[in-house]
Design a protein around this motif. Structure first.
Motif, PDB file in Angstrom:
ATOM      1  N   LEU A 119     -22.127  -4.068 -15.831  1.00  0.00           N
ATOM      2  CA  LEU A 119     -22.211  -5.525 -15.831  1.00  0.00           C
ATOM      3  C   LEU A 119     -23.639  -5.986 -16.079  1.00  0.00           C
ATOM      4  CD1 LEU A 119     -20.920  -8.256 -15.504  1.00  0.00           C
ATOM      5  CD2 LEU A 119     -21.120  -8.019 -13.017  1.00  0.00           C
ATOM      6  N   SER A 120     -24.611  -5.293 -15.489  1.00  0.00           N
ATOM      7  CA  SER A 120     -26.011  -5.659 -15.695  1.00  0.00           C
ATOM      8  C   SER A 120     -26.390  -5.518 -17.164  1.00  0.00           C
ATOM      9  CB  SER A 120     -26.908  -4.772 -14.827  1.00  0.00           C
ATOM     10  OG  SER A 120     -28.270  -5.067 -15.033  1.00  0.00           O
ATOM     11  N   ASN A 121     -25.944  -4.448 -17.809  1.00  0.00           N
ATOM     12  CA  ASN A 121     -26.246  -4.259 -19.228  1.00  0.00           C
ATOM     13  C   ASN A 121     -25.656  -5.379 -20.076  1.00  0.00           C
ATOM     14  OD1 ASN A 121     -27.701  -1.877 -18.908  1.00  0.00           O
ATOM     15  ND2 ASN A 121     -25.898  -0.576 -19.113  1.00  0.00           N
ATOM     16  N   LEU A 122     -24.457  -5.823 -19.737  1.00  0.00           N
ATOM     17  CA  LEU A 122     -23.824  -6.894 -20.501  1.00  0.00           C
ATOM     18  C   LEU A 122     -24.546  -8.222 -20.294  1.00  0.00           C
ATOM     19  CD1 LEU A 122     -20.030  -6.085 -19.969  1.00  0.00           C
ATOM     20  CD2 LEU A 122     -21.444  -5.596 -21.970  1.00  0.00           C
ATOM     21  N   LEU A 123     -24.869  -8.545 -19.049  1.00  0.00           N
ATOM     22  CA  LEU A 123     -25.534  -9.823 -18.778  1.00  0.00           C
ATOM     23  C   LEU A 123     -26.883  -9.919 -19.484  1.00  0.00           C
ATOM     24  CD1 LEU A 123     -24.779 -10.211 -14.957  1.00  0.00           C
ATOM     25  CD2 LEU A 123     -23.761 -11.516 -16.837  1.00  0.00           C
ATOM     26  N   GLU A 124     -27.575  -8.788 -19.596  1.00  0.00           N
ATOM     27  CA  GLU A 124     -28.897  -8.797 -20.221  1.00  0.00           C
ATOM     28  C   GLU A 124     -28.822  -9.106 -21.714  1.00  0.00           C
ATOM     29  OE1 GLU A 124     -32.621  -7.472 -21.939  1.00  0.00           O
ATOM     30  OE2 GLU A 124     -30.709  -6.445 -22.278  1.00  0.00           O
ATOM     31  N   LEU A 125     -27.642  -8.936 -22.323  1.00  0.00           N
ATOM     32  CA  LEU A 125     -27.481  -9.193 -23.750  1.00  0.00           C
ATOM     33  C   LEU A 125     -27.410 -10.682 -24.064  1.00  0.00           C
ATOM     34  CD1 LEU A 125     -24.861  -6.400 -24.473  1.00  0.00           C
ATOM     35  CD2 LEU A 125     -27.267  -6.403 -25.164  1.00  0.00           C
ATOM     36  N   ASP A 126     -27.205 -11.507 -23.063  1.00  0.00           N
ATOM     37  CA  ASP A 126     -27.184 -12.955 -23.258  1.00  0.00           C
ATOM     38  C   ASP A 126     -28.624 -13.434 -23.422  1.00  0.00           C
ATOM     39  OD1 ASP A 126     -27.041 -15.750 -23.059  1.00  0.00           O
ATOM     40  OD2 ASP A 126     -25.411 -15.675 -21.595  1.00  0.00           O
ATOM     41  N   PRO A 127     -28.957 -14.107 -24.528  1.00  0.00           N
ATOM     42  CA  PRO A 127     -30.346 -14.582 -24.736  1.00  0.00           C
ATOM     43  C   PRO A 127     -30.853 -15.487 -23.623  1.00  0.00           C
ATOM     44  CG  PRO A 127     -29.086 -14.747 -26.779  1.00  0.00           C
ATOM     45  CD  PRO A 127     -28.103 -14.402 -25.697  1.00  0.00           C
ATOM     46  N   GLN A 128     -29.950 -16.072 -22.828  1.00  0.00           N
ATOM     47  CA  GLN A 128     -30.382 -16.924 -21.722  1.00  0.00           C
ATOM     48  C   GLN A 128     -30.914 -16.112 -20.542  1.00  0.00           C
ATOM     49  OE1 GLN A 128     -27.701 -20.559 -20.993  1.00  0.00           O
ATOM     50  NE2 GLN A 128     -26.267 -19.034 -21.761  1.00  0.00           N
ATOM     51  N   GLY A 339     -14.347 -10.256 -20.957  1.00  0.00           N
ATOM     52  CA  GLY A 339     -13.560 -11.285 -20.285  1.00  0.00           C
ATOM     53  C   GLY A 339     -13.991 -11.476 -18.843  1.00  0.00           C
ATOM     54  N   SER A 340     -14.406 -10.390 -18.181  1.00  0.00           N
ATOM     55  CA  SER A 340     -14.903 -10.492 -16.807  1.00  0.00           C
ATOM     56  C   SER A 340     -16.192 -11.301 -16.762  1.00  0.00           C
ATOM     57  CB  SER A 340     -15.137  -9.095 -16.229  1.00  0.00           C
ATOM     58  OG  SER A 340     -13.912  -8.390 -16.101  1.00  0.00           O
ATOM     59  N   VAL A 341     -17.073 -11.082 -17.740  1.00  0.00           N
ATOM     60  CA  VAL A 341     -18.301 -11.874 -17.818  1.00  0.00           C
ATOM     61  C   VAL A 341     -17.955 -13.350 -17.999  1.00  0.00           C
ATOM     62  CG1 VAL A 341     -20.402 -12.315 -19.138  1.00  0.00           C
ATOM     63  CG2 VAL A 341     -19.686  -9.959 -18.680  1.00  0.00           C
ATOM     64  N   ALA A 342     -16.981 -13.626 -18.860  1.00  0.00           N
ATOM     65  CA  ALA A 342     -16.571 -15.019 -19.074  1.00  0.00           C
ATOM     66  C   ALA A 342     -16.071 -15.642 -17.784  1.00  0.00           C
ATOM     67  CB  ALA A 342     -15.495 -15.071 -20.159  1.00  0.00           C
ATOM     68  N   LEU A 352     -20.794 -19.193 -21.898  1.00  0.00           N
ATOM     69  CA  LEU A 352     -20.938 -17.932 -22.615  1.00  0.00           C
ATOM     70  C   LEU A 352     -20.927 -18.238 -24.109  1.00  0.00           C
ATOM     71  CD1 LEU A 352     -21.105 -14.860 -22.697  1.00  0.00           C
ATOM     72  CD2 LEU A 352     -18.602 -14.782 -22.575  1.00  0.00           C
ATOM     73  N   GLY A 353     -22.109 -18.200 -24.718  1.00  0.00           N
ATOM     74  CA  GLY A 353     -22.228 -18.526 -26.129  1.00  0.00           C
ATOM     75  C   GLY A 353     -21.603 -17.468 -27.019  1.00  0.00           C
ATOM     76  N   GLU A 354     -21.310 -17.860 -28.251  1.00  0.00           N
ATOM     77  CA  GLU A 354     -20.674 -16.944 -29.189  1.00  0.00           C
ATOM     78  C   GLU A 354     -21.568 -15.744 -29.495  1.00  0.00           C
ATOM     79  OE1 GLU A 354     -17.783 -15.295 -31.567  1.00  0.00           O
ATOM     80  OE2 GLU A 354     -17.704 -16.887 -30.046  1.00  0.00           O
ATOM     81  N   ARG A 358     -20.521 -11.838 -28.809  1.00  0.00           N
ATOM     82  CA  ARG A 358     -20.497 -10.832 -29.880  1.00  0.00           C
ATOM     83  C   ARG A 358     -21.392  -9.645 -29.540  1.00  0.00           C
ATOM     84  NH1 ARG A 358     -22.061 -13.767 -35.227  1.00  0.00           N
ATOM     85  NH2 ARG A 358     -21.929 -11.607 -35.991  1.00  0.00           N
ATOM     86  N   ARG A 359     -22.541  -9.922 -28.931  1.00  0.00           N
ATOM     87  CA  ARG A 359     -23.426  -8.829 -28.532  1.00  0.00           C
ATOM     88  C   ARG A 359     -22.763  -7.934 -27.489  1.00  0.00           C
ATOM     89  NH1 ARG A 359     -29.554 -11.300 -27.706  1.00  0.00           N
ATOM     90  NH2 ARG A 359     -30.068 -11.557 -29.936  1.00  0.00           N
ATOM     91  N   MET A 360     -22.095  -8.555 -26.531  1.00  0.00           N
ATOM     92  CA  MET A 360     -21.424  -7.784 -25.492  1.00  0.00           C
ATOM     93  C   MET A 360     -20.303  -6.935 -26.070  1.00  0.00           C
ATOM     94  SD  MET A 360     -21.333 -10.628 -22.420  1.00  0.00           S
ATOM     95  CE  MET A 360     -22.839 -11.501 -21.980  1.00  0.00           C
ATOM     96  N   GLU A 361     -19.544  -7.501 -26.992  1.00  0.00           N
ATOM     97  CA  GLU A 361     -18.462  -6.742 -27.620  1.00  0.00           C
ATOM     98  C   GLU A 361     -19.027  -5.568 -28.416  1.00  0.00           C
ATOM     99  OE1 GLU A 361     -16.585  -9.828 -29.813  1.00  0.00           O
ATOM    100  OE2 GLU A 361     -15.324 -10.502 -28.134  1.00  0.00           O
ATOM    101  N   ALA A 362     -20.148  -5.786 -29.107  1.00  0.00           N
ATOM    102  CA  ALA A 362     -20.778  -4.709 -29.865  1.00  0.00           C
ATOM    103  C   ALA A 362     -21.275  -3.605 -28.933  1.00  0.00           C
ATOM    104  CB  ALA A 362     -21.924  -5.263 -30.707  1.00  0.00           C
ATOM    105  N   TRP A 363     -21.836  -4.001 -27.793  1.00  0.00           N
ATOM    106  CA  TRP A 363     -22.329  -3.015 -26.819  1.00  0.00           C
ATOM    107  C   TRP A 363     -21.188  -2.130 -26.329  1.00  0.00           C
ATOM    108  CZ3 TRP A 363     -26.725  -1.110 -24.653  1.00  0.00           C
ATOM    109  CH2 TRP A 363     -26.581  -0.386 -23.466  1.00  0.00           C
ATOM    110  N   MET A 364     -20.068  -2.746 -26.005  1.00  0.00           N
ATOM    111  CA  MET A 364     -18.940  -1.979 -25.503  1.00  0.00           C
ATOM    112  C   MET A 364     -18.421  -1.010 -26.559  1.00  0.00           C
ATOM    113  SD  MET A 364     -18.750  -2.738 -22.408  1.00  0.00           S
ATOM    114  CE  MET A 364     -17.437  -1.544 -22.214  1.00  0.00           C
TER     115      MET A 364
END
Length: 408
Positions: A119-128, A339-342, A352-354, A358-364
């Protein structure tokens, strides 16, 4: 372990018989060496000494460090002291950093081995968001800047350190993937006050662990905040996204320092948690200690995890405001990570911006769960009985409706 290191450890055993004092940690010597190597002497007060002294005393009495473990522990504690000295010095020379506002940070917690890293890795992908990266956590000051954050020489040093760990304990990467430029647990920042759970992952120090569970963590979170202020002062950030299971142990202190924190608590079947924690810590301890009582270690961490969910729930009850906490089931995170992040964002009124999606989906896609191999374990290999664990954690499972997983 390479033959050269086995020989090194063997020589260390001989040295221990001849000169026992030379194979013990010395808190005063560690402090003096850190001051000498940094040319700094101000630790920002001596409150950290109680934790350091208790930790060193406990390690000397209980850890049975090998020669390699002694060298590694001296280096690790010395680096932690050096990090603290540099943070305090930087804040003195740049008093404006203390005016930095750490606003509504996202804090991911849960028992260890519950998906907090994913989850931490996914959240870090958000530019915010900004997370504390592994190389930053150990060398907070001077803080990286927008100009040098990709070329800071400390990154290369951290990469080398991760590589050495991979050679010493190659199984760890499958259990807990690590990299110098990935988010890490902010528990390292708490360690600057020498009040931190992560010290117990390197060697047995049960006396220290018992003290940690009941110590006043407010000063540790204040130093944690100072580290974030230092890092934020050169690279502005909209919101910090941080994680460590250790938050559960001391939620009251966390909210004292971060009253607007937004918590994400991940829940997982305790049978899987306890077995996984026992497996990981047995592997880590075997790297640095002469002997490992895997069954005893498993019981210690079983009870530590139970303590964490108990006091964490009690802290929530005292606050009486569950809007500041989002409960996430590990099963849901594994089934639909993005979806959990959303769902987290919706709970806290975030968008959750587009691009972030997309970055999170690419990471997974790039990082399947078994990228570094499968982490396999059972409870019986650590002398634990499933029925006993179920009974001990029954109130937790019932309260949070945690689904069972079973073993594959």
């Amino acid at each position: 372990m390479p033959a050269s290191l086995r020989a090194f450890n063997l020589a260390g055993r001989a040295a221990r018989r001849v000169r026992p004092a030379s194979t013990r940690l010395d808190a005063d010597a560690l402090v003096a060496k850190a001051q000498s190597s940094t040319n700094l002497d101000d630790f920002g007060g001596d409150g950290f000494r109680e934790g350091l002294d208790r930790l060193v005393e406990s390690l000397n009495a209980e850890a049975k460090l090998s020669a390699l473990g002694l060298v590694a522990m001296r280096a690790f504690l010395g680096a932690t002291l050096g990090m603290r000295l540099r943070v305090v010095d930087w804040a003195k020379g740049h008093p404006e950093v203390r005016q930095e506002q750490i606003t509504a940070p996202l804090m991911v917690c849960g028992m260890p081995r519950t998906g907090t890293t994913l989850l931490s890795n996914l959240l870090e992908l958000d530019p915010q968001h900004r997370s504390v990266l592994s190389w930053e956590a150990t060398t907070v000051a001077p803080p990286p800047t927008l100009s040098n954050r990709r070329e800071d020489p400390r990154i290369a040093a951290a990469v080398q350190g991760t590589g050495r760990m991979g050679k010493l304990a190659p199984k760890v990467q499958a259990m807990h993937p690590m990299a110098a430029t990935l988010p890490t647990e902010c528990v390292t920042l708490l360690g600057g006050e020498f009040k931190s759970l992560h010290f117990e992952t390197l060697g047995r120090c049960d006396a220290y662990g018992a003290w940690f569970e009941h110590c006043d963590m407010t000063p540790a979170y204040e130093f944690h905040r100072l580290c974030l202020q230092v890092l934020q002062s050169t690279i502005p950030v909209a919101r910090w996204a941080l994680k460590t299971p250790a938050h559960l142990w001391h939620l009251d202190a966390l909210y004292t320092v971060y009253p607007d924190a937004r918590m994400v608590w991940i829940h997982r079947d305790p049978l899987r948690v306890v077995g996984s924690v026992a497996s990981l810590n047995t592997t880590l301890h075997a790297t640095y200690t002469e002997t490992v009582d895997s069954a005893g270690l498993a019981r210690v961490w079983r009870d530590k995890c139970h303590h964490a969910v108990t006091v964490g729930s009690e802290a929530r009850d005292r606050r009486g405001d569950d809007d500041t906490v989002f409960d996430l089931q590990y099963a849901d995170l594994m089934e639909d990570p993005v979806g959990s992040v959303a769902g987290i964002y919706r709970h806290f009124g975030l968008e959750l911006g587009e691009l972030a999606r997309r970055r999170m989906e690419a990471w997974m896609t790039e990082n399947p769960q078994d990228r570094y191999g499968r982490h396999r374990y059972t409870l019986d290999q650590f002398g634990l009985q499933p029925d006993e664990v179920r009974e001990q954690f029954g109130p937790y499972v019932d309260r949070y409706q945690v689904p069972p997983e079973g073993f594959d």
